[in-house]
Design an enzyme around this catalytic site. Structure first.
Site, PDB file in Angstrom:
ATOM      1  N   SER A 138       0.765  -4.720  -0.912  1.00 37.17           N
ATOM      2  CA  SER A 138       1.120  -3.733   0.105  1.00 37.17           C
ATOM      3  C   SER A 138       2.325  -4.213   0.888  1.00 37.17           C
ATOM      4  CB  SER A 138      -0.057  -3.513   1.066  1.00 37.17           C
ATOM      5  OG  SER A 138       0.329  -2.739   2.184  1.00 37.17           O
ATOM      6  N   TYR A 150      -6.550  -7.201   6.344  1.00 31.09           N
ATOM      7  CA  TYR A 150      -6.020  -6.542   5.154  1.00 31.09           C
ATOM      8  C   TYR A 150      -4.617  -7.062   4.836  1.00 31.09           C
ATOM      9  CZ  TYR A 150      -4.218  -2.877   2.076  1.00 31.09           C
ATOM     10  OH  TYR A 150      -3.659  -2.200   1.023  1.00 31.09           O
TER      11      TYR A 150
END
Length: 257
Positions: A138, A150
């Site tokens: 990401s 995350y």
């Protein structure tokens, strides 16, 4: 026919990879937790593209449950030519407010499963002298998102992939870290993130993300950042001090306080 294994195959980026690779003529191995959704997708891919589709229902956050998947990836008698490590999830809220068990599961899925499956694939592919590995990371992995585990897991995935791409150069095995920005999938709803404030220009279409990822992989790149806007964001982010990065990310990332 070549064979591709996709984790998190029933939705979002994983589903788009499964559709694209099946359309290109790959036999498929689909991995996710929901066996019924896997079988529904498998039937559609087989009917539409005439490929063989194998289903492996597994919770990859559980090390014991992912062992059979790792064995399948490493099986020399039934080689996996393409591995797409897509399974992962995010959370809403701050680090200290999220239950420890949930954080551990997230770490096992986002990082542990990528480590285990990548190692199994890389070892087998290196012996054969060919193979492709795409680890879905990401853009958030490039930035210190406030309170986010995350982004920490995705920083690990990107760094691991870059290191392996360098180590495997010339071996016939290609490794890519795919680092998309905000993509229209079920991801944010499942994570409980409010995304209403995000400008439309920052939303990516899932098929475009997959198309750019495969183009970058086949061009020999180690990192793929789909779309000009996110390429520019990452390039600018590398030029400003980390303290300023933290202030900007905290103020602008939806769902963070």
């Amino acid at each position: 026919m070549p064979t591709a294994l996709v984790t998190g195959a029933t939705s979002g980026i994983g589903r788009a990879f499964a559709r694209r690779l099946a359309a290109e003529g790959h036999d498929m191995i689909l991995v996710a937790r929901d066996e019924q959704r896997l079988r529904d997708l498998a039937g559609r891919l087989a009917d539409r593209h005439g490929v063989e589709v194998e289903v492996l229902a597994a919770d990859l956050a559980d090390p014991a449950a992912r062992e059979p998947v790792e064995r399948r990836v490493a099986d020399p008698q039934r080689p996996v030519d393409v591995l797409i490590n897509n399974a992962g999830y995010g959370t809403s809220g701050m680090f200290w407010d999220i239950p420890g068990e949930q954080l551990h599961d997230q770490l096992e899925l986002n990082a542990g499963a990528v480590l285990g499956l990548t190692r199994a694939a890389a070892s087998a592919m290196r012996e054969r002298g060919s193979g492709d590995i795409v680890n879905v990371s990401s853009v958030s992995g490039f930035f210190p998102v406030s309170g986010s585990t995350y982004s920490a897991t995705k920083a690990y995935v990107t760094t691991l992939s870059q290191g392996l791409a360098t180590a495997l150069a010339g071996s016939g095995v290609r490794v890519l870290a795919l680092c998309p920005g905000f993509t229209r999938t079920e991801f944010h709803e499942r994570a409980g993130l409010e995304m209403g404030r995000l400008p439309k220009v920052f939303w990516l279409q899932v098929d475009r993300v997959v198309h750019e990822a495969l183009a970058d992989l086949r061009a020999g790149k180690a990192v793929s950042i789909p779309s000009p806007q996110y390429k520019a964001l990452v390039a600018i982010g590398r030029l400003i001090p980390q303290k300023l990065q933290r202030l900007v990310v905290t103020a602008t990332v939806p769902g963070r306080t």
